[in-house]
Design a protein around this motif. Structure first.
Motif, short mmCIF file in Angstrom:
data_model
loop_
_atom_site.label_atom_id
_atom_site.label_comp_id
_atom_site.label_asym_id
_atom_site.label_seq_id
_atom_site.Cartn_x
_atom_site.Cartn_y
_atom_site.Cartn_z
N ASP A 11 2.59 11.49 32.70
CA ASP A 11 2.15 12.28 31.54
C ASP A 11 0.63 12.45 31.46
N ASP A 34 -2.21 13.50 29.17
CA ASP A 34 -1.73 13.24 27.81
C ASP A 34 -1.22 11.81 27.72
N GLU A 35 -1.22 11.27 26.51
CA GLU A 35 -0.66 9.94 26.30
C GLU A 35 0.85 9.98 26.46
N ASN A 91 5.83 12.92 24.02
CA ASN A 91 4.72 12.91 23.08
C ASN A 91 4.67 14.30 22.44
N ARG A 150 1.46 16.09 22.44
CA ARG A 150 0.93 16.52 23.74
C ARG A 150 -0.58 16.43 23.75
N SER A 151 -1.05 15.24 23.45
CA SER A 151 -2.48 15.01 23.26
C SER A 151 -2.99 13.90 24.18
N PRO A 152 -4.23 14.03 24.66
CA PRO A 152 -4.83 12.95 25.44
C PRO A 152 -5.43 11.85 24.56
N TYR A 200 -0.55 9.79 20.28
CA TYR A 200 0.85 10.13 20.55
C TYR A 200 1.59 10.25 19.23
#
Length: 143
Positions: free
Chosen positions: A19, A22-23, A45, A48-50, A53
């Motif tokens: 992933d 992203d986290e 997640n 869909r973020s780095p 989550y």
């Protein structure tokens, strides 16, 4: 102390790498009251973020229904940090609602999606207080 099979460790790390950037997030369920993580359940997640989550609400409902049907509980709740150390953020601490769960964080900051070192740590989070715990890896659980 968290006792985890090598296979479950490898599945968590593989999910975190897959992933990245992203986290990644997910749960390892186990029999109620056993404190034994057994069933690996990778989650999407939804953010869909780095940098954070979020479990999808419908996926979370299905997860809890499935655990109820199997007399399971979330033994491990895991997620990855992609650019920072494997330590709970303020948001992670605020979201920690399972008092008996082990909160595992994997940092892929050093190697990203590639093979290479990751930081793998486990914490107990209760009433906003974070306590790191030892992680012991085993080939299988003794019966």
């Amino acid at each position: 102390m968290l006792t985890l099979t090598q296979d479950l460790y490898e599945q968590i790390v593989a999910h975190a790498r897959r992933d990245h950037p992203d986290e990644a997030c997910g749960v390892i369920a186990g029999p109620e009251g056993s404190d034994r993580p057994e069933r690996f359940i990778p989650m999407l997640n939804a953010a869909r973020s780095p940098t954070f989550y979020e479990f999808d609400s419908m996926d979370l409902l299905a997860l809890h229904n499935g655990m109820d049907d199997r007399d399971e509980e979330p033994v491990v709740i895991y997620h990855s940090h992609t650019a920072t150390e494997a330590y709970p953020s303020r948001r992670d601490i605020d979201l920690a609602m399972e008092p008996n769960a082990h909160y595992v964080l994997v940092s892929t900051a050093e190697s990203g999606a590639d093979e290479g070192p990751v930081s793998f740590r486990s914490f107990r989070i209760l009433d906003g207080e974070v306590t790191e715990e030892e992680v012991v890896f085993v080939a299988s659980y003794e019966m």
